[in-house]
Scaffold this motif. Structure first.
Motif, PDB file in Angstrom:
ATOM      1  N   THR A 136       0.853  -1.200   0.000  1.00 44.30           N
ATOM      2  CA  THR A 136       0.000   0.000   0.000  1.00 44.30           C
ATOM      3  C   THR A 136       0.879   1.237   0.000  1.00 44.30           C
ATOM      4  O   THR A 136       1.991   1.238   0.536  1.00 44.30           O
ATOM      5  CB  THR A 136      -0.917   0.010   1.235  1.00 44.30           C
ATOM      6  OG1 THR A 136      -0.113  -0.032   2.406  1.00 44.30           O
ATOM      7  CG2 THR A 136      -1.867  -1.156   1.230  1.00 44.30           C
ATOM      8  N   ARG A 137       0.355   2.297  -0.598  1.00 43.72           N
ATOM      9  CA  ARG A 137       1.076   3.578  -0.637  1.00 43.72           C
ATOM     10  C   ARG A 137       0.628   4.416   0.543  1.00 43.72           C
ATOM     11  O   ARG A 137      -0.542   4.448   0.878  1.00 43.72           O
ATOM     12  CB  ARG A 137       0.795   4.330  -1.916  1.00 43.72           C
ATOM     13  CG  ARG A 137       1.397   3.687  -3.104  1.00 43.72           C
ATOM     14  CD  ARG A 137       1.081   4.513  -4.327  1.00 43.72           C
ATOM     15  NE  ARG A 137       1.576   3.828  -5.487  1.00 43.72           N
ATOM     16  CZ  ARG A 137       2.336   4.399  -6.400  1.00 43.72           C
ATOM     17  NH1 ARG A 137       2.657   5.665  -6.296  1.00 43.72           N
ATOM     18  NH2 ARG A 137       2.757   3.724  -7.427  1.00 43.72           N
ATOM     19  N   LYS A 138       1.554   5.120   1.097  1.00 45.84           N
ATOM     20  CA  LYS A 138       1.219   6.039   2.195  1.00 45.84           C
ATOM     21  C   LYS A 138       1.491   7.444   1.792  1.00 45.84           C
ATOM     22  O   LYS A 138       2.295   7.796   1.035  1.00 45.84           O
ATOM     23  CB  LYS A 138       2.014   5.686   3.433  1.00 45.84           C
ATOM     24  CG  LYS A 138       1.517   4.403   4.035  1.00 45.84           C
ATOM     25  CD  LYS A 138       2.094   4.273   5.409  1.00 45.84           C
ATOM     26  CE  LYS A 138       1.416   3.128   6.127  1.00 45.84           C
ATOM     27  NZ  LYS A 138       1.677   3.079   7.490  1.00 45.84           N
TER      28      LYS A 138
END
Length: 138
Positions: A136-138
């Protein structure tokens, strides 16, 4: 140059037994514990489908004196033998350990002893499938 001859497995085993006997006799001469135990032969590992098969010749060993354990990927075979005669008692023991090439189903493992040969059958565990992990991208 002299002709080279390839040694057969029997010739190498015979030479190994001769050297073992030489060291055993040397130890006995100096009242030291025997360095090499000739109770058992060579341990052979083979595969039969999805089962690992371990074969070990134990000669006239009593099967009640042989103990086989397996932990994770380590097979251990331990045996003790004692003989008594007029005025003396001698005992011999050995321990063989074998690192297994894969995990096994411990609950389905079993051992048989027949005609001086110990046969241990170890079913392989099914290979564990990997699982993709999402990033996942933060």
């Amino acid at each position: 140059m002299a002709d080279l001859k390839r040694w057969s497995r029997n010739e190498i085993s015979r030479m190994r037994n001769d050297v073992d006997r030489l060291f055993d006799d040397l130890c006995a001469d100096f009242d030291l514990p025997v360095m090499f135990c000739r109770i058992a032969g060579d341990l052979d590992l083979s595969e039969e489908g999805e089962t690992l098969v371990v074969r070990l010749e134990l000669g006239n060993m009593n099967p009640d004196d042989v103990h086989v354990t397996v932990e994770e990927r380590l097979l251990t075979i331990v045996a003790e033998s004692s003989e008594s005669g007029p005025g003396h008692v001698s005992s011999r023991s050995f321990r063989k350990e074998l690192r297994l090439p894969c995990a096994i189903e411990v609950g389905d493992a079993h051992a048989e002893f027949q005609d001086g040969v110990l046969l241990v059958k170890l079913p392989k565990c099914a290979p564990r499938a990997g699982q993709k992990i999402a990033i996942t991208r933060k």
